[in-house]
Design a protein around this motif. Structure first.
Motif, PDB file in Angstrom:
ATOM      1  N   THR A 137      10.399  46.337  15.590  1.00 17.99           N
ATOM      2  CA  THR A 137      10.589  46.404  14.835  1.00 17.99           C
ATOM      3  C   THR A 137      10.438  47.833  13.532  1.00 17.99           C
ATOM      4  N   ARG A 138       9.403  48.336  14.283  1.00 21.85           N
ATOM      5  CA  ARG A 138       9.203  49.763  13.403  1.00 21.85           C
ATOM      6  C   ARG A 138      10.006  50.409  13.599  1.00 21.85           C
ATOM      7  N   MET A 139      10.788  50.914  14.676  1.00 20.91           N
ATOM      8  CA  MET A 139      12.039  51.532  14.784  1.00 20.91           C
ATOM      9  C   MET A 139      12.842  51.103  13.703  1.00 20.91           C
ATOM     10  N   PRO A 187      17.608  47.599  20.680  1.00 22.36           N
ATOM     11  CA  PRO A 187      16.479  47.771  20.915  1.00 22.36           C
ATOM     12  C   PRO A 187      15.979  48.706  21.234  1.00 22.36           C
ATOM     13  N   LYS A 188      14.739  48.805  20.524  1.00 26.24           N
ATOM     14  CA  LYS A 188      14.400  50.099  20.613  1.00 26.24           C
ATOM     15  C   LYS A 188      13.751  50.338  22.221  1.00 26.24           C
ATOM     16  N   VAL A 189      14.078  49.840  23.494  1.00 21.75           N
ATOM     17  CA  VAL A 189      13.819  50.811  24.591  1.00 21.75           C
ATOM     18  C   VAL A 189      15.101  51.469  24.790  1.00 21.75           C
ATOM     19  N   GLY A 211       8.689  49.473  28.466  1.00 24.38           N
ATOM     20  CA  GLY A 211       9.522  50.825  27.392  1.00 24.38           C
ATOM     21  C   GLY A 211       9.004  51.846  26.953  1.00 24.38           C
ATOM     22  N   ASP A 212       8.303  51.243  26.313  1.00 18.33           N
ATOM     23  CA  ASP A 212       8.312  52.231  24.588  1.00 18.33           C
ATOM     24  C   ASP A 212       7.559  53.638  24.831  1.00 18.33           C
ATOM     25  N   ALA A 213       7.719  53.749  26.488  1.00 20.56           N
ATOM     26  CA  ALA A 213       6.402  55.143  26.858  1.00 20.56           C
ATOM     27  C   ALA A 213       7.006  55.662  28.020  1.00 20.56           C
ATOM     28  N   ALA A 252       6.818  55.924  21.509  1.00 18.54           N
ATOM     29  CA  ALA A 252       7.206  55.672  20.297  1.00 18.54           C
ATOM     30  C   ALA A 252       7.438  53.969  19.874  1.00 18.54           C
ATOM     31  N   ASN A 253       6.822  54.315  18.496  1.00 19.61           N
ATOM     32  CA  ASN A 253       6.930  52.595  18.268  1.00 19.61           C
ATOM     33  C   ASN A 253       7.422  52.797  16.799  1.00 19.61           C
ATOM     34  N   ASN A 254       7.523  54.030  16.230  1.00 25.71           N
ATOM     35  CA  ASN A 254       8.629  54.710  15.065  1.00 25.71           C
ATOM     36  C   ASN A 254       9.424  55.865  15.029  1.00 25.71           C
TER      37      ASN A 254
HETATM   38 CA    CA Z   1       4.462  50.604  21.697  1.00 21.84          CA
END
Ligand code: CA
Ligand code: UD1
Length: 448
Positions: free
Chosen positions: A14-16, A21-23, A102-104, A224-226
């Motif tokens: 959500t923060r992105m 999907p963020k990934v 998946g976001d790192a 990367a959260n945002n």
């Molecule tokens: Ca995260």
């Protein structure tokens, strides 16, 4: 030693922002998670499970792997421990489980190897990093002799715990049988009402399993959260790609001013000036020079070719010893053969330029086939479009096109033919002839 990689990718992020999907956010031209896949693919005797949930089909279809990947669905995203729980039945006995988020995506193989070796000694092994503004991250609570007592999530942290700048990257490794034993005992009695994987630390301590946390470079294990963090990852990733080129013997004017989105191979002794963007899949040969501010996408550029400043090349093949630009634009499968030159303000689309042929200024070549040693004068236009259809212009070997010629296609100019400057050529020109199609000059007396 068998390794079970577990990649968490079920959340929306959500923060992105946005609905994707963020990934799948783009990092160096590829979905963020793809970088992780490439890293884990390089481990022999490993198995990879990806936990999917939000837009799972999209995530599954975006991943390209050399190995078979098990996609495991997590219907409701009840937390990172709940995500890992979905994989427990499918993990191999006696393996080491490595959890990745998946976001790192930029963790290096070398770092993972060290983490795995530590887990193989029976430890719960974590990677952490220092973050000046640790807002939102799990804080590492250290005890005597640098031990790790627990991880406290931001939402649950006291004001003094919030001061801690060592944070959890999310990346961890542990023997699979320990993971299978500990995960079911994780509860969701916390501020987020989620099952936190980070609770593993306290459980390990209670069960006398040592916990080792290694502080890593935030550029490597940070996620990367945002959008801001995604931007920082992108810059880091680009710097790494630039440095890889330097190591391979390619000169890069400034690793902070090159963007490789996708996969670009460059031969040794080539030089890449500042502000170049490479997109998709490109192959550059040896000793190629790319001047500043060029955009090169899905193209091949062969040895010793010079691309001058501000040139755009899309879906093309440029042969050896060619010169292009400054300010040239070629696209649509255009091919330049050895020694060809297209200069400033020349556009070529769906065309083939033969060996040593030249159009050095202000020309449009559309659907044109040029033989070898053709010279196209400044201001020449192939008029390839009649409003409905596109037509071909063929200019055979050794022809000389006078400046400002309009070549109205379909049209063939025979070998060694000429056109006079300013001509509108509507009929084929036989071999060796000079075609002139323009009003005759008259010199009139002027009224006094
Ligand atoms: Ca995260
Ligand atoms: C998590 C960590 C935090 C760490 C931070 C690093 C926990 C409880 N917290 O927090 O300590 O500092 O990462 O970025 O683990 N996911 C699922 N299923 C879920 C929940 C999450 O697959 O039910 C996936 C997400 O898609 C994402 C990853 O797990 O790829 C991490 O989730 P995220 O929500 O970003 O966790 P953070 O709040 O950042």
């Amino acid at each position: 030693m068998n390794i079970d990689f577990i990649i968490l990718a079920a959340g929306k992020g959500t923060r992105m922002g946005g609905n994707s999907p963020k990934v799948l956010a783009s990092l160096a031209g590829r979905p963020m998670i793809q970088h992780l896949i490439q890293t884990v693919d390089s481990f022999p005797r490993s198995k990879t499970s990806v936990i999917v949930g939000y837009k799972s089909k999209e995530v599954e279809q975006s991943i390209i792997s050399t190995k078979k990947i098990s996609f495991i669905s997590q219907k409701n995203q009840l937390g990172t421990a709940h995500a890992v729980k979905q994989t427990l039945p499918s993990l191999k006995k006696n393996s080491i489980s490595v959890v990745l988020y998946g976001d790192a995506p930029l963790v290096k193989k070398n770092t993972l190897n060290k983490l795995i070796n530590s887990a193989a000694k029976g430890k719960l092994s974590l990677l952490t990093f220092i973050k000046e503004d640790p807002m939102g991250y799990g804080r590492i609570i250290r005890g005597p002799r640098n031990s790790v007592q627990k991880i406290v999530e931001h939402k649950d942290a006291s004001s003094s715990e919030k001061e801690i700048s060592e944070v959890n990257s999310g990346i961890l490794a542990i023997k699979t049988d320990l993971l299978q034993k500990f995960i079911p005992s994780i509860k969701n009695n916390n501020a987020a009402k989620e099952y936190y994987l980070t609770d593993l630390v306290e459980i390990a301590n209670k069960n006398s399993v040592g916990v080792v946390a290694t502080v890593c470079d935030s550029h490597e294990v940070g996620g990367a959260n945002n959008k801001k963090e995604l931007h920082d990852l992108e810059r880091q990733c680009q710097r790494r790609l630039g440095e890889d080129l330097l190591r391979k013997g390619i000169s890069v004017a400034d690793t902070s001013r090159i963007d490789i989105r996708g996969e670009t191979k460059i031969g040794e002794n080539s030089f890449i000036d500042i502000n170049n963007v490479f997109e998709g899949s490109n192959v550059l040969g040896k000793n190629v020079q790319v001047g500043p501010n060029c955009y090169i996408a899905n193209s091949t550029i062969k040895d010793n070719t010079i691309i001058y400043a501000n040139t755009v090349i899309e879906d093309c093949v440029v042969g050896k010893n060619c010169k292009l630009g400054p300010f040239a634009r070629i696209r649509g499968g255009t091919e330049l053969n050895e020694g060809a030159e297209l200069g400033n303000f020349v556009e070529a689309n769906r065309s083939n330029v033969g060996k040593s042929s030249k159009a050095k200024h202000l020309t449009y070549l559309g659907d044109a086939q040029l033989g070898s040693k053709v010279n196209v004068g400044a201001g020449t236009i192939t008029c390839n479009y009649d409003g409905k259809n596109k037509h071909k212009t063929t200019i055979k070997d050794g022809s000389f096109i006078g400046s400002n010629s309009s070549l109205v296609a379909p049209l063939t100019l025979g070998e060694g033919s000429y056109t006079g400057a300013g001509s509108v050529i509507t009929k084929d020109v036989p071999k060796g002839k000079l075609a002139v199609g323009r009003g005759k000059q008259v010199n009139l007396d002027r009224k006094k």
